[in-house]
Design a protein around this motif. Structure first.
Motif, PDB file in Angstrom:
ATOM      1  N   GLU A  11       0.827  -1.209   0.000  1.00 44.69           N
ATOM      2  CA  GLU A  11       0.000   0.000   0.000  1.00 44.69           C
ATOM      3  C   GLU A  11       0.861   1.259   0.000  1.00 44.69           C
ATOM      4  O   GLU A  11       0.546   2.239  -0.674  1.00 44.69           O
ATOM      5  CB  GLU A  11      -0.941  -0.004   1.196  1.00 44.69           C
ATOM      6  N   ALA A  12       1.950   1.241   0.751  1.00 44.24           N
ATOM      7  CA  ALA A  12       2.856   2.394   0.778  1.00 44.24           C
ATOM      8  C   ALA A  12       3.507   2.586  -0.591  1.00 44.24           C
ATOM      9  O   ALA A  12       3.629   3.720  -1.084  1.00 44.24           O
ATOM     10  CB  ALA A  12       3.930   2.202   1.849  1.00 44.24           C
ATOM     11  N   GLU A  13       3.934   1.500  -1.213  1.00 40.54           N
ATOM     12  CA  GLU A  13       4.542   1.593  -2.542  1.00 40.54           C
ATOM     13  C   GLU A  13       3.521   2.085  -3.567  1.00 40.54           C
ATOM     14  O   GLU A  13       3.836   2.908  -4.423  1.00 40.54           O
ATOM     15  CB  GLU A  13       5.092   0.237  -2.968  1.00 40.54           C
ATOM     16  N   ASN A  14       2.293   1.607  -3.465  1.00 35.10           N
ATOM     17  CA  ASN A  14       1.237   2.046  -4.363  1.00 35.10           C
ATOM     18  C   ASN A  14       0.975   3.546  -4.220  1.00 35.10           C
ATOM     19  O   ASN A  14       0.819   4.258  -5.211  1.00 35.10           O
ATOM     20  CB  ASN A  14      -0.043   1.254  -4.096  1.00 35.10           C
ATOM     21  N   ALA A  15       0.946   4.038  -2.990  1.00 32.27           N
ATOM     22  CA  ALA A  15       0.734   5.469  -2.755  1.00 32.27           C
ATOM     23  C   ALA A  15       1.869   6.294  -3.355  1.00 32.27           C
ATOM     24  O   ALA A  15       1.635   7.349  -3.959  1.00 32.27           O
ATOM     25  CB  ALA A  15       0.610   5.735  -1.262  1.00 32.27           C
ATOM     26  N   LYS A  16       3.105   5.796  -3.202  1.00 28.91           N
ATOM     27  CA  LYS A  16       4.253   6.516  -3.761  1.00 28.91           C
ATOM     28  C   LYS A  16       4.179   6.551  -5.287  1.00 28.91           C
ATOM     29  O   LYS A  16       4.426   7.592  -5.912  1.00 28.91           O
ATOM     30  CB  LYS A  16       5.549   5.849  -3.305  1.00 28.91           C
ATOM     31  N   LEU A  17       3.806   5.436  -5.886  1.00 30.20           N
ATOM     32  CA  LEU A  17       3.697   5.378  -7.344  1.00 30.20           C
ATOM     33  C   LEU A  17       2.571   6.271  -7.864  1.00 30.20           C
ATOM     34  O   LEU A  17       2.715   6.920  -8.906  1.00 30.20           O
ATOM     35  CB  LEU A  17       3.491   3.933  -7.802  1.00 30.20           C
ATOM     36  N   LYS A  18       1.459   6.329  -7.140  1.00 31.34           N
ATOM     37  CA  LYS A  18       0.357   7.211  -7.538  1.00 31.34           C
ATOM     38  C   LYS A  18       0.801   8.672  -7.501  1.00 31.34           C
ATOM     39  O   LYS A  18       0.447   9.465  -8.372  1.00 31.34           O
ATOM     40  CB  LYS A  18      -0.846   7.008  -6.621  1.00 31.34           C
ATOM     41  N   LYS A  19       1.580   9.031  -6.476  1.00 31.85           N
ATOM     42  CA  LYS A  19       2.069  10.412  -6.369  1.00 31.85           C
ATOM     43  C   LYS A  19       3.015  10.731  -7.523  1.00 31.85           C
ATOM     44  O   LYS A  19       2.925  11.804  -8.133  1.00 31.85           O
ATOM     45  CB  LYS A  19       2.778  10.613  -5.029  1.00 31.85           C
ATOM     46  N   LEU A  20       3.910   9.808  -7.853  1.00 34.22           N
ATOM     47  CA  LEU A  20       4.831  10.016  -8.970  1.00 34.22           C
ATOM     48  C   LEU A  20       4.076  10.171 -10.282  1.00 34.22           C
ATOM     49  O   LEU A  20       4.412  11.021 -11.113  1.00 34.22           O
ATOM     50  CB  LEU A  20       5.830   8.858  -9.072  1.00 34.22           C
ATOM     51  N   GLU A  23       2.416  13.631 -10.409  1.00 31.66           N
ATOM     52  CA  GLU A  23       3.402  14.681 -10.689  1.00 31.66           C
ATOM     53  C   GLU A  23       3.816  14.664 -12.156  1.00 31.66           C
ATOM     54  O   GLU A  23       3.956  15.720 -12.781  1.00 31.66           O
ATOM     55  CB  GLU A  23       4.620  14.504  -9.787  1.00 31.66           C
TER      56      GLU A  23
END
Length: 60
Positions: A11-20, A23
């Motif tokens: 879930e943390a990795e998914n959130a980071k990828l969504k933010k990238l 952007e």
């Protein structure tokens, strides 16, 4: 079945990828907007660019 720790990491990795992705999409939209406008050099006393005379290609 995934363990709670593995799920949390995913879930943390998914959130980071969504933010990238968000952007990158914003950068792409901004670049398209800038490339579509024409720009004019600012007057001696004025500030900013006047979007009528020069193209974006003239600025680079």
């Amino acid at each position: 079945m995934k363990t709670p720790l593995t799920l949390k990491v995913l879930e943390a990795e998914n959130a980071k990828l969504k933010k990238l992705l968000a952007e990158a999409m914003l950068d792409n939209t901004m670049l398209k907007d800038v490339a579509s406008k024409k720009w004019e050099r600012p007057a001696q006393t004025g500030s900013g660019l006047n979007p009528r005379r020069y193209s974006y290609a003239d600025l680079i």
